[in-house]
Each structure stands twice: as C-alpha cells, then as structure tokens.
Design an enzyme around this catalytic site. Structure first.
Site, short mmCIF file in Angstrom:
data_model
loop_
_atom_site.label_atom_id
_atom_site.label_comp_id
_atom_site.label_asym_id
_atom_site.label_seq_id
_atom_site.Cartn_x
_atom_site.Cartn_y
_atom_site.Cartn_z
N LYS A 42 -91.42 -32.98 50.44
CA LYS A 42 -90.07 -33.52 50.22
C LYS A 42 -89.42 -33.86 51.54
O LYS A 42 -88.82 -34.93 51.71
CB LYS A 42 -89.22 -32.50 49.44
CG LYS A 42 -89.63 -32.37 48.00
CD LYS A 42 -88.90 -31.29 47.22
CE LYS A 42 -89.50 -31.23 45.81
NZ LYS A 42 -88.88 -30.25 44.93
N GLN A 86 -85.81 -24.73 45.16
CA GLN A 86 -87.20 -24.85 44.69
C GLN A 86 -87.55 -23.70 43.75
O GLN A 86 -87.30 -22.53 44.06
CB GLN A 86 -88.14 -24.88 45.92
CG GLN A 86 -89.57 -25.23 45.61
CD GLN A 86 -89.77 -26.70 45.20
OE1 GLN A 86 -88.96 -27.56 45.49
NE2 GLN A 86 -90.86 -26.96 44.52
N ASP A 109 -81.70 -32.15 40.72
CA ASP A 109 -82.80 -31.82 39.81
C ASP A 109 -82.40 -32.10 38.35
O ASP A 109 -83.27 -32.12 37.47
CB ASP A 109 -83.09 -30.31 39.89
CG ASP A 109 -84.19 -29.96 40.88
OD1 ASP A 109 -85.11 -30.78 41.05
OD2 ASP A 109 -84.12 -28.87 41.46
N1 L34 Z 1 -86.11 -27.08 41.77
N2 L34 Z 1 -88.39 -26.86 41.62
C1 L34 Z 1 -87.31 -27.65 41.64
N3 L34 Z 1 -87.39 -28.99 41.51
C2 L34 Z 1 -88.59 -29.60 41.37
O1 L34 Z 1 -88.68 -30.92 41.19
C3 L34 Z 1 -89.75 -28.81 41.38
N4 L34 Z 1 -91.01 -29.34 41.31
C4 L34 Z 1 -92.04 -28.62 40.56
C5 L34 Z 1 -92.05 -27.17 41.07
N5 L34 Z 1 -90.73 -26.64 41.34
C6 L34 Z 1 -89.61 -27.42 41.47
C7 L34 Z 1 -91.60 -30.04 42.31
O2 L34 Z 1 -90.98 -30.47 43.26
C8 L34 Z 1 -93.29 -29.38 40.94
N6 L34 Z 1 -92.92 -30.17 42.09
C9 L34 Z 1 -93.83 -30.88 42.91
C10 L34 Z 1 -93.44 -31.61 44.03
C11 L34 Z 1 -94.37 -32.25 44.83
C12 L34 Z 1 -95.69 -32.20 44.52
C13 L34 Z 1 -96.10 -31.51 43.41
C14 L34 Z 1 -95.17 -30.85 42.61
C15 L34 Z 1 -96.68 -32.87 45.42
O3 L34 Z 1 -96.36 -33.24 46.51
N7 L34 Z 1 -97.95 -32.98 44.98
C16 L34 Z 1 -99.04 -33.57 45.71
C17 L34 Z 1 -100.09 -32.56 46.14
C18 L34 Z 1 -99.55 -31.32 46.71
C19 L34 Z 1 -100.63 -30.32 47.13
O4 L34 Z 1 -101.44 -30.67 47.99
O5 L34 Z 1 -100.60 -29.21 46.60
C20 L34 Z 1 -99.75 -34.54 44.78
O6 L34 Z 1 -100.34 -35.50 45.30
O7 L34 Z 1 -99.71 -34.33 43.57
#
Ligand code: L34
Length: 271
Positions: A42, A86, A109
């Site tokens: 983020k 988060q 959110d």
């Molecule tokens: N308050 N909590 C709050 N708001 C959110 O919107 C979230 N979420 C979920 C978990 N908790 C939260 C997220 O931000 C899930 N989530 C989230 C954000 C980013 C990624 C995955 C989930 C992300 O960057 N995923 C990458 C890979 C990450 C890795 O290497 O582990 C992807 O390419 O999917």
C-alpha cells in the site's frame, strides 16, 4: 492501469489552487507477516502516485484504548483524509470498537456501520476496496452480470457480503455460499460468475465450474513460501472464460481502490 487512473485523479483544483490528494494513514498492529506485506504494498503504491501516506506500526501488546486515541487524533488531523486499520487485529483488541471509532468520512475501507448502511441502500461515498476492485475489473473486461447467476463463496463483512450486494446492484442473481452450505458444487456448476474468498488453497476445482464461467479468486494462501489462491488455477483455467491469478490479481486491485477512495475522501473533505 488502475494505478495510473488514480494518479491522474489525484491532482485536483480546489479554490483555484492545484493540490495533490494526500493524507492516507495506515495503522498496523503487531507482526503478522502477511499484513506487513500488504501494508508495504500500500505504501509503495501511494508513493508511486504521489500520495502522502503514513504507516503507523504499533507493537502487538498495544492496548485498545491507545489505538482508539490514535484514531481520534487522526480523525482530527486536516492533512489526513483517509484512515485504514489493517485487519486482523491482535485478539485482545475489539475490531468493531476500532472500526466504529474511525470517522465515517475518513473510512476509506468502508467498514464503518454508517458506510455499510449507505451501501445497503445504494447511496454511498465509499465502497469496500476488494469487491469494488472486482466490479471495476468486470467493467474493464465488459463482463456484464445483469441476469447472470453469480455465486459468492464466503460471507465476510469485508468481501463476501459487500460483494453480493454490489453484484445485486448490477442486477445479478446472487447466491452466497459459506462453510455450512450443502452441495456447493451444485451451485457453482450452474454459476456464470464465481467469486471465492474463503482462504482455502485450491478449494475450487475444475469439476465444480461450468465451461466458460468467470472465476474471481480473492484468496491468498501461503504454503511453504508459495502463494496459492482459493482456486486450483492450472486446471480451472482450462474451463474458465476469464480467471484472476494469485498473486497479481485481486490483491493489487484492492490497493488501487484504496487509493481511489482516498481521492474521494480528499474531494469530499474539500468541498
Ligand atoms: N483494514 N484490512 C483492512 N483493509 C483491507 O483492504 C484489508 N485487506 C485484506 C486484509 N486486511 C485488510 C487488504 O489490504 C487483504 N488485503 C490485501 C492487500 C494487498 C494484497 C493482498 C491483500 C497484495 O498486495 N497482494 C499481492 C501479493 C502479496 C504477497 O506477496 O503476499 C498480490 O499480488 O496478490
């Protein structure tokens, strides 16, 4: 693509002055490795589009009242337009109390009950980032859900429930399935669109989906350092007309929508 779109929107004119939409505060409590990755991503995306973002990392043993006091301070700061805590939080902190403390205008959110209520009646400022990203993606690929059978697997407040509402708003026929659903395969085999968010690696298998279905995978499961979605991608891919990968699918879209919500918050607060 999505990030570039946000970058363009981030510069706006307020009272004949050009200003950059900035001011996202992201709070992370504890050491959950997955949360640390998500928060880092983020921050990286905020930097890329030129937002001011602050990551506030608090230790695992932070007391609930300290966290609430911090949110209170951020609620009052004029340079902070969006606040995100988060999830998940350590067990000793009440998540609802935390969400309820975030000012609804800064709730990027869209988890605050006031914002959830607005979404329920279709009159909202913010949509929750993950399902909003999925709706944007469907639009981008010209996938209409009107009159289609959509099955959402998972009923969380942050993905499943709002996802179902958003699909419904676009005139889909929506079924929400969950851990107590019987004969899930009967439902998914009929579905034109399947959205899965349950956190079980490779849960949706080829035999569960219809030829030509659209498959959206929200799951991120790390097993021995390798990421898997909730869908058995390699096999389901052969049948699906569209399918999202993990990583590189819904996760980055979630962050793009967070930035968009921050722009919206900035605009609303400068009206
Ligand atoms: N308050 N909590 C709050 N708001 C959110 O919107 C979230 N979420 C979920 C978990 N908790 C939260 C997220 O931000 C899930 N989530 C989230 C954000 C980013 C990624 C995955 C989930 C992300 O960057 N995923 C990458 C890979 C990450 C890795 O290497 O582990 C992807 O390419 O999917």
């Amino acid at each position: 693509m999505a990030l570039q779109l946000v970058a363009v929107l981030a510069i706006i004119v307020v009272d004949n002055e050009i200003r950059v939409a900035h001011g996202l505060a992201v709070i992370i409590v504890g050491e959950d490795p997955a949360s640390q990755v998500y928060v880092r991503n983020k921050k990286k995306d905020c930097d890329e589009v030129g937002f001011n973002s602050e990551v506030i990392a608090l230790p695992e043993n932070t007391e609930e009242k300290e966290l609430l006091a911090l949110i209170d301070t951020l609620n009052k700061r004029e340079d902070i337009h969006g606040i995100l805590v988060q999830l998940p939080l350590p067990k000793h902190i009440n998540e609802d109390a935390v969400i309820n403390t975030i000012s609804p205008e800064k709730d990027v959110d869209a988890f605050h009950p006031e914002n959830v209520g607005h979404i329920m009646i279709g009159d909202y400022t913010f949509l929750p980032c993950t399902p909003a990203g999925i709706m944007e993606m469907l639009k981008f690929y010209n996938i209409s859900v009107a009159g289609k059978k959509c099955v959402v697997i998972g009923r969380s407040n942050i993905v499943g429930k709002p996802m179902a509402l958003m699909l419904l708003e676009k005139n889909a026929t929506v079924t929400i399935a969950h851990s107590r659903t019987k004969n899930l395969k009967e439902l998914t085999k009929e579905a034109d669109v399947v959205v899965v968010a349950i956190g079980k690696a490779k849960f949706v298998t080829e035999d569960m989906v219809k030829e030509g279905a659209v498959i959206v995978d929200v799951g991120i499961n790390r097993i021995d350092g390798v990421l898997y979605g909730d869908v058995d991608f390699e096999n389901v891919e052969k049948k699906a007309s569209y399918i999202t990968p993990v990583p590189g699918g819904v996760g980055p879209l979630t962050i793009a929508m967070l930035l968009l919500n921050t722009v919206t918050a900035f605009i609303e607060q400068n009206k």
